[in-house]
Write a protein that holds these residues in place. Sequence first.
Motif, PDB file in Angstrom:
ATOM      1  N   ALA A 186      55.899  51.721  37.197  1.00 25.82           N
ATOM      2  CA  ALA A 186      56.214  51.715  35.769  1.00 25.82           C
ATOM      3  C   ALA A 186      56.712  50.332  35.346  1.00 25.82           C
ATOM      4  N   ASP A 187      55.841  49.350  35.436  1.00 20.76           N
ATOM      5  CA  ASP A 187      56.169  47.975  35.053  1.00 20.76           C
ATOM      6  C   ASP A 187      55.374  47.629  33.800  1.00 20.76           C
ATOM      7  N   ALA A 188      56.062  47.558  32.673  1.00 18.55           N
ATOM      8  CA  ALA A 188      55.385  47.366  31.386  1.00 18.55           C
ATOM      9  C   ALA A 188      54.620  46.052  31.330  1.00 18.55           C
ATOM     10  N   SER A 189      55.194  44.989  31.858  1.00 17.74           N
ATOM     11  CA  SER A 189      54.534  43.683  31.776  1.00 17.74           C
ATOM     12  C   SER A 189      53.252  43.665  32.599  1.00 17.74           C
ATOM     13  N   LEU A 190      53.282  44.273  33.801  1.00 14.42           N
ATOM     14  CA  LEU A 190      52.092  44.311  34.639  1.00 14.42           C
ATOM     15  C   LEU A 190      51.023  45.196  34.012  1.00 14.42           C
ATOM     16  N   SER A 191      51.455  46.318  33.458  1.00 14.34           N
ATOM     17  CA  SER A 191      50.504  47.216  32.799  1.00 14.34           C
ATOM     18  C   SER A 191      49.831  46.518  31.625  1.00 14.34           C
ATOM     19  N   THR A 192      50.609  45.766  30.861  1.00 13.50           N
ATOM     20  CA  THR A 192      50.055  45.031  29.719  1.00 13.50           C
ATOM     21  C   THR A 192      49.080  43.963  30.183  1.00 13.50           C
ATOM     22  N   LEU A 193      49.440  43.242  31.238  1.00 11.88           N
ATOM     23  CA  LEU A 193      48.559  42.203  31.777  1.00 11.88           C
ATOM     24  C   LEU A 193      47.228  42.805  32.211  1.00 11.88           C
ATOM     25  N   CYS A 194      47.285  43.972  32.837  1.00  5.56           N
ATOM     26  CA  CYS A 194      46.052  44.638  33.260  1.00  5.56           C
ATOM     27  C   CYS A 194      45.199  45.022  32.052  1.00  5.56           C
ATOM     28  N   LEU A 195      45.815  45.624  31.052  1.00  9.25           N
ATOM     29  CA  LEU A 195      45.076  46.044  29.868  1.00  9.25           C
ATOM     30  C   LEU A 195      44.432  44.866  29.147  1.00  9.25           C
ATOM     31  N   GLN A 196      45.108  43.737  29.144  1.00  8.80           N
ATOM     32  CA  GLN A 196      44.563  42.542  28.497  1.00  8.80           C
ATOM     33  C   GLN A 196      43.319  42.016  29.203  1.00  8.80           C
ATOM     34  N   ASN A 197      43.113  42.466  30.437  1.00  4.13           N
ATOM     35  CA  ASN A 197      41.960  42.001  31.219  1.00  4.13           C
ATOM     36  C   ASN A 197      41.040  43.160  31.612  1.00  4.13           C
ATOM     37  N   ASN A 198      41.044  44.205  30.779  1.00  5.97           N
ATOM     38  CA  ASN A 198      40.151  45.353  30.965  1.00  5.97           C
ATOM     39  C   ASN A 198      40.390  46.074  32.289  1.00  5.97           C
ATOM     40  N   LEU A 199      41.633  46.047  32.751  1.00  2.03           N
ATOM     41  CA  LEU A 199      42.037  46.775  33.945  1.00  2.03           C
ATOM     42  C   LEU A 199      43.095  47.802  33.559  1.00  2.03           C
ATOM     43  N   ASP A 246      27.474  45.293  43.332  1.00  2.00           N
ATOM     44  CA  ASP A 246      27.627  44.608  42.036  1.00  2.00           C
ATOM     45  C   ASP A 246      28.966  44.972  41.397  1.00  2.00           C
ATOM     46  N   GLY A 247      29.338  46.244  41.485  1.00  2.00           N
ATOM     47  CA  GLY A 247      30.604  46.679  40.907  1.00  2.00           C
ATOM     48  C   GLY A 247      31.800  46.073  41.614  1.00  2.00           C
ATOM     49  N   ILE A 248      31.723  45.967  42.927  1.00  2.00           N
ATOM     50  CA  ILE A 248      32.812  45.367  43.706  1.00  2.00           C
ATOM     51  C   ILE A 248      32.982  43.897  43.336  1.00  2.00           C
ATOM     52  N   ILE A 249      31.867  43.189  43.206  1.00  2.00           N
ATOM     53  CA  ILE A 249      31.942  41.768  42.838  1.00  2.00           C
ATOM     54  C   ILE A 249      32.548  41.603  41.452  1.00  2.00           C
ATOM     55  N   GLU A 250      32.146  42.441  40.504  1.00  2.00           N
ATOM     56  CA  GLU A 250      32.736  42.405  39.151  1.00  2.00           C
ATOM     57  C   GLU A 250      34.241  42.631  39.222  1.00  2.00           C
ATOM     58  N   MET A 251      34.651  43.597  40.030  1.00  2.00           N
ATOM     59  CA  MET A 251      36.072  43.936  40.140  1.00  2.00           C
ATOM     60  C   MET A 251      36.867  42.769  40.719  1.00  2.00           C
ATOM     61  N   ILE A 252      36.306  42.077  41.701  1.00  2.00           N
ATOM     62  CA  ILE A 252      37.009  40.942  42.297  1.00  2.00           C
ATOM     63  C   ILE A 252      37.248  39.852  41.255  1.00  2.00           C
ATOM     64  N   TYR A 253      36.260  39.576  40.433  1.00  2.27           N
ATOM     65  CA  TYR A 253      36.440  38.577  39.374  1.00  2.27           C
ATOM     66  C   TYR A 253      37.446  39.062  38.322  1.00  2.27           C
ATOM     67  N   ALA A 254      37.472  40.375  38.055  1.00  2.00           N
ATOM     68  CA  ALA A 254      38.450  40.911  37.109  1.00  2.00           C
ATOM     69  C   ALA A 254      39.866  40.792  37.668  1.00  2.00           C
ATOM     70  N   LEU A 255      40.039  41.107  38.958  1.00  2.00           N
ATOM     71  CA  LEU A 255      41.358  40.990  39.591  1.00  2.00           C
ATOM     72  C   LEU A 255      41.822  39.537  39.651  1.00  2.00           C
ATOM     73  N   ASP A 256      40.869  38.616  39.715  1.00  2.00           N
ATOM     74  CA  ASP A 256      41.217  37.206  39.776  1.00  2.00           C
ATOM     75  C   ASP A 256      41.950  36.749  38.511  1.00  2.00           C
ATOM     76  N   LYS A 257      41.766  37.475  37.416  1.00  2.00           N
ATOM     77  CA  LYS A 257      42.424  37.119  36.157  1.00  2.00           C
ATOM     78  C   LYS A 257      43.904  37.483  36.170  1.00  2.00           C
ATOM     79  N   ILE A 258      44.270  38.519  36.930  1.00  2.00           N
ATOM     80  CA  ILE A 258      45.687  38.909  36.999  1.00  2.00           C
ATOM     81  C   ILE A 258      46.333  38.440  38.296  1.00  2.00           C
ATOM     82  N   ALA A 259      45.496  38.106  39.285  1.00  2.00           N
ATOM     83  CA  ALA A 259      45.994  37.583  40.569  1.00  2.00           C
ATOM     84  C   ALA A 259      45.087  36.425  40.972  1.00  2.00           C
ATOM     85  N   PRO A 260      45.283  35.250  40.336  1.00  2.00           N
ATOM     86  CA  PRO A 260      44.415  34.103  40.620  1.00  2.00           C
ATOM     87  C   PRO A 260      44.370  33.780  42.119  1.00  2.00           C
TER      88      PRO A 260
END
Length: 395
Positions: free
Chosen positions: A59-72, A315-329
């Motif tokens: 229940a971390d609001a900032s992390l949840s917001t960061l995820c939502l901002q990057n379609n996660l 293809d989905g896994i590769i997309e997910m890795i690039y998406a995670l890179d936005k919240i965990a460079p």
Amino acid sequence: MTGFGGAGAFSDGKYNITTAFGGTLHRYIGREKALELMHQVDSLNVRFGGENTRLYSTADASLSTLCLQNNLHLLDASVRHLGTDINYRVLTALFDVLKDRVDFYFNCPVGDIRTTPDGFIITTPEGEFSGRACVASVGRSGSSWMERVCRTLGIPTQSNRVDIGVRVELPAAVFSHITDKVYESKIVYKTEKYQDLVRTFCMNPRGAVVNENTNGIVTVNGHSYEDPAKQTDNTNFALLVSKHFTEPFKDSNGYGESIARLSNMLGGGVIIQRFGDLIRGQRSTPSRIGKSFVEPTLSATPGDLSLVIPKRILDGIIEMIYALDKIAPGTANDDTLLYGVEVKFYNMEVALDEHLETCHPGLFIIGDGSGVTHSLSQASASGIYVADQILERYV
């Protein structure tokens, strides 16, 4: 994968207290009751050796917001991490209490279950056992046995899903800003190309990647220890895509097994590949792995996962890795390691009522063998739930 504690005995010991994932127990017994029982499981784990472990919250609001901002999407849960070492200690303490009160028969496979006017009879190499009530809790490794029993007894079932993906390993520092707060983050992503859901699973901060042997099929998994002396410099987690099948195909586990067997055939077991090699369409070699900035914690065969994992899933896994890179460079760095394949097999879902009872009164099916639970906490909760009913009904 079998024996006292089952697959949970040597697992990472993560107990997720939630109905958002980990099974559908709440659909049978209600959300409030399911959560109450999962908290009871947690209190037992603490009582029997886990008193110095930590209960995390997502229940971390900032992390949840960061995820939502990057379609996660970050799923909510409380997580008790026992670690492989403390988890084993808890199960040992439980066994020490039970061994003088319960007759255990190990290495004693049950042949079948028969109904009688007075209850049930099970056949084993040690002879027949009878009782008014019977509880089947065979875990995922007993899926084929459970299917045969249901077919013999006329218990309706329906096919479940299979999860296919890879285990990602990278420097612990990449995800430390997340794992230090929530330990295990359940993050879901919907791919742009296929609209498939990809999710993180079984995150192990400073953990190790391990082999998993399910009925002779070698797949990959991960775990971690609570003891700092046993921790590594890496964090690992799975990226999984769920596949549900409709008519005429029903054998979801068979589909997952065929992919795992292909990996075993090409790599002699688990295959490892650098993310950069995968993106460039080249197989990893021992030399490329050796020059990687990420040191593997599992000895696996360098290879090409694109020859094993179906294109849509990869293809989905590769997309997910690039998406995670936005919240965990750093997630999408060339040297991020991918191990494959990781497959999560699920039992077909057995038709049960609100008591987790089959169409045969007194025959209960609990745990992951029912297809209802998919986690340590929900499987444990289902056991307590049925035990309470048996005490009330038969004792």
